[in-house]
Design an enzyme around this catalytic site. Structure first.
Site, PDB file in Angstrom:
ATOM      1  N   CYS A  20       1.166  -1.144   0.156  1.00 35.81           N
ATOM      2  CA  CYS A  20       0.119   0.438  -0.314  1.00 35.81           C
ATOM      3  C   CYS A  20       0.872   1.188   0.007  1.00 35.81           C
ATOM      4  CB  CYS A  20      -1.041  -0.061   1.386  1.00 35.81           C
ATOM      5  SG  CYS A  20      -0.421  -0.100   2.644  1.00 35.81           S
ATOM      6  N   HIS A 131      -1.411   0.203   7.202  1.00 34.03           N
ATOM      7  CA  HIS A 131      -2.052   0.922   5.785  1.00 34.03           C
ATOM      8  C   HIS A 131      -2.033   2.643   5.503  1.00 34.03           C
ATOM      9  CE1 HIS A 131      -4.748   0.395   1.931  1.00 34.03           C
ATOM     10  NE2 HIS A 131      -5.288   1.378   2.295  1.00 34.03           N
ATOM     11  N   ASN A 146      -7.912   5.624  -2.609  1.00 34.90           N
ATOM     12  CA  ASN A 146      -7.487   4.410  -1.994  1.00 34.90           C
ATOM     13  C   ASN A 146      -7.001   2.848  -2.362  1.00 34.90           C
ATOM     14  OD1 ASN A 146      -7.479   2.160   0.284  1.00 34.90           O
ATOM     15  ND2 ASN A 146      -8.773   3.296   1.529  1.00 34.90           N
TER      16      ASN A 146
END
Length: 330
Positions: A20, A131, A146
């Site tokens: 991520c 994250h 995202n």
């Protein structure tokens, strides 16, 4: 009027493993500029610099630093990337500094009025536990990039402020990214990392809408706020990640099938076909036994059985002829 960057396209990366941080940096730059190996190299360089600083501090006369022993302990590993692949803010900061971009905590005095008026910024990077994701303005419009989502989610200017306030209230660390962002990314680099894609704003909206339709059956699922009651933050993050992984898989199938709504019809069709056996199983037990008897294939007769059958037929024919003969005599 300034021409739109990248021809008006949006660059988005869908979650791959635990990368991520890579997705966050690349969507902030709007192009596949960094790979996981690039960030890992930056993390190793930072680790080396930190070790040198700790070593110099431990050698200073009259300075006792018991923490230095733990820092240099063999097998301690990196302090800037975890075994799971989560990179520190220092790594992301170094990556963005390559493009002369600054990373400023939103709650620091240097952020100024951006805390109350985020519209004046260009990009934010957000972090909670393991994250990272990016919120970015592209061609005058705000999007949530995202990587757990199958496509960038458009954010209105009013919702942007409310969304950031919600993130802050949930414990997210938010950083403003300032500087001269790259205007163009050569399209030849598309797919160089295997998980990036270029989308028009309309395509992104269609993918998001189609996923929302698939997730809206006759019975509406409980809202995240309702689900969060009694759940820890880790459980909430895991639930969000599982849901977004499903969205990503659906979106990937949409892109392969050539249209966002074709996949939705296919899903609806498969759900109907799954319901069909349940309704066909309703007849009574006796009917099922009769249908089973009718549908059960009979075993092919062997040669002895055929001979017996033919012999019995011959006997029937002889007896019938005798009966006819006796009838004539009478």
């Amino acid at each position: 009027m300034e021409a739109p960057s990248n021809g008006g396209l949006l660059y988005h990366e869908v979650q791959e493993g635990k990368l991520c941080a890579v997705h966050c940096v690349n969507t902030a730059l709007q192009g596949p500029f960094f790979s996981e190996f690039d960030l890992a190299a930056l993390a190793a360089d930072l680790d080396q610099r930190e070790r040198l600083v700790m070593l110099e501090g431990s050698r200073s006369p009259g300075v006792a630093n018991p923490a230095a022993g733990d820092f240099f302990a063999e097998g301690e590993g990196s302090h800037n990337v975890s075994l799971g692949g989560d990179f520190s803010i220092q790594v992301l900061q170094k990556a963005l500094e390559v493009w002369d971009l600054q990373v400023i905590p939103l709650d620091s005095p240097a952020a100024g009025s951006s805390l109350f008026d985020p519209e004046q910024e260009v990009a934010f990077i957000c972090h909670l536990q393991d994250h990272w994701f990016c919120i970015r303005k592209v061609n005058g419009e705000w999007y949530n990039f995202n990587s757990l989502y199958p496509a960038p989610e458009h954010l209105s200017k009013f919702y942007l402020s409310a969304f950031i306030d919600t993130l802050k209230g949930s414990g997210w660390s938010i950083f403003a990214v300032r500087g001269n962002f790259p205007k163009e990314c050569p399209m030849a680099t598309e797919g160089s990392n295997g998980f990036g894609q270029w989308l028009t704003p309309d395509d992104a909206q269609k993918i998001t809408a189609s996923c929302n339709q698939v997730q809206t059956p006759t019975q509406q699922p409980p809202l995240l706020g309702e689900q969060s009651e009694g759940m820890s933050e880790m459980d909430m993050i895991a639930a969000q990640q599982e849901e977004a992984d499903l969205n990503a898989a659906i979106a990937a199938s949409l892109m392969d099938s050539g249209g966002p709504f074709a996949s939705y019809n296919a899903v609806q069709g498969s759900s109907n076909s799954q319901d069909a056996p349940a309704t066909e199983a309703a007849p009574s037990k006796d009917n099922n036994q009769e249908e089973a008897a009718k549908s059960e294939p009979s075993a092919p007769p062997c040669e002895d059985t055929q001979e017996l059958a033919s012999g019995s037929d011959t006997k029937r024919e002889v007896s019938s002829v005798e009966e006819k003969g006796s009838a004539k005599e009478e």
